[in-house]
Design a protein around this motif. Sequence first.
Motif, PDB file in Angstrom:
ATOM      1  N   GLU A 149       3.435  99.368  52.263  1.00  0.00           N
ATOM      2  CA  GLU A 149       4.307 100.651  52.193  1.00  0.00           C
ATOM      3  C   GLU A 149       5.643 100.351  52.941  1.00  0.00           C
ATOM      4  N   ASN A 150       5.755  99.969  54.002  1.00  0.00           N
ATOM      5  CA  ASN A 150       6.773  99.752  54.823  1.00  0.00           C
ATOM      6  C   ASN A 150       7.683  98.729  54.533  1.00  0.00           C
ATOM      7  N   ALA A 151       6.980  97.662  53.931  1.00  0.00           N
ATOM      8  CA  ALA A 151       7.850  96.616  53.398  1.00  0.00           C
ATOM      9  C   ALA A 151       8.504  96.833  52.248  1.00  0.00           C
ATOM     10  N   SER A 152       7.892  98.028  51.431  1.00  0.00           N
ATOM     11  CA  SER A 152       8.732  98.266  50.131  1.00  0.00           C
ATOM     12  C   SER A 152       9.725  99.220  50.335  1.00  0.00           C
ATOM     13  N   ARG A 153       9.997  99.826  51.520  1.00  0.00           N
ATOM     14  CA  ARG A 153      10.872 100.792  51.662  1.00  0.00           C
ATOM     15  C   ARG A 153      12.219 100.460  52.157  1.00  0.00           C
ATOM     16  N   ALA A 171      -8.109 106.783  49.761  1.00  0.00           N
ATOM     17  CA  ALA A 171      -7.839 105.760  48.540  1.00  0.00           C
ATOM     18  C   ALA A 171      -6.803 104.879  48.920  1.00  0.00           C
ATOM     19  N   ASP A 172      -6.282 104.906  50.372  1.00  0.00           N
ATOM     20  CA  ASP A 172      -5.032 103.970  50.681  1.00  0.00           C
ATOM     21  C   ASP A 172      -3.992 104.492  50.191  1.00  0.00           C
ATOM     22  N   GLN A 173      -3.543 105.836  50.099  1.00  0.00           N
ATOM     23  CA  GLN A 173      -2.579 106.490  49.606  1.00  0.00           C
ATOM     24  C   GLN A 173      -1.911 107.211  50.902  1.00  0.00           C
TER      25      GLN A 173
END
Length: 250
Positions: free
Chosen positions: A210-214, A149-151
């Motif tokens: 995910e990486n961009a948001s962390r 589910a791309d999580q």
Amino acid sequence: DEQFTDKLNKRIQALRLSNSARIRLANLFAGLPTEELLIPLGVAFTQIAIADADISSEIVSAMSSRWLKFGLHELDQFEVLLRDRPSDEPALHSFLEKNPQILDPSAIKVWSKPDFHGAREPDFLIRRSDDTYLVIEIENAKKRIQTQADQLTAAATQAIKQANDYRGFLAERITEAKHHFPNIDEPTALVVIGLERSLSKSQREALARENASRHKLSIVGFDALLERARTVLRNVTTSQIEVIKRYRVV
């Protein structure tokens, strides 16, 4: 004679063999102990430097690539390890302990499993050449990064938590930490888990988001480390620093 040498050099340039030769020369230097290089290099510089300064500069450039501490041989070993023993986390840790610049090409000092008051123990803490620090938490290459589910998987989420816990632990005790880790400030974090080559297009896009948001934390696969190391090795061994003045984009 000079005429033949000139023709030969033009032929080599036409075939674009220069970069291939640079890579082979750098790999030769990377694979030989320093004591085996000293006498041949001394003779080479004595004979060549007088006749051809360009050749001398190529030798110096190839020698400079030794600062990486890894070459094609080590990267091929890493590829085999990821293929044959992806779930062997101790073996992966041991290999990266011996070749820490695969984790970060700028590494100058590495603590493997540093124990800070018995409260936290990341896999690695790296001091870079610019005095910034990197906390690294590794899982193994068999574990998945994301679900269908791309999580993020539970394993990836747990590794992220551990890395952030160690960052926070150091930040709260930064004065004391400086006594053990020179010039440490706020370290960044890296989580290494799974293989990115196994991700679908949508999973890759989700990982990028995910990486961009962390904040100061990245999640990568073991194969991403391998490909980055191959790129760094290639660029270091084939590239000259090119300065382009007043370049205009229209």
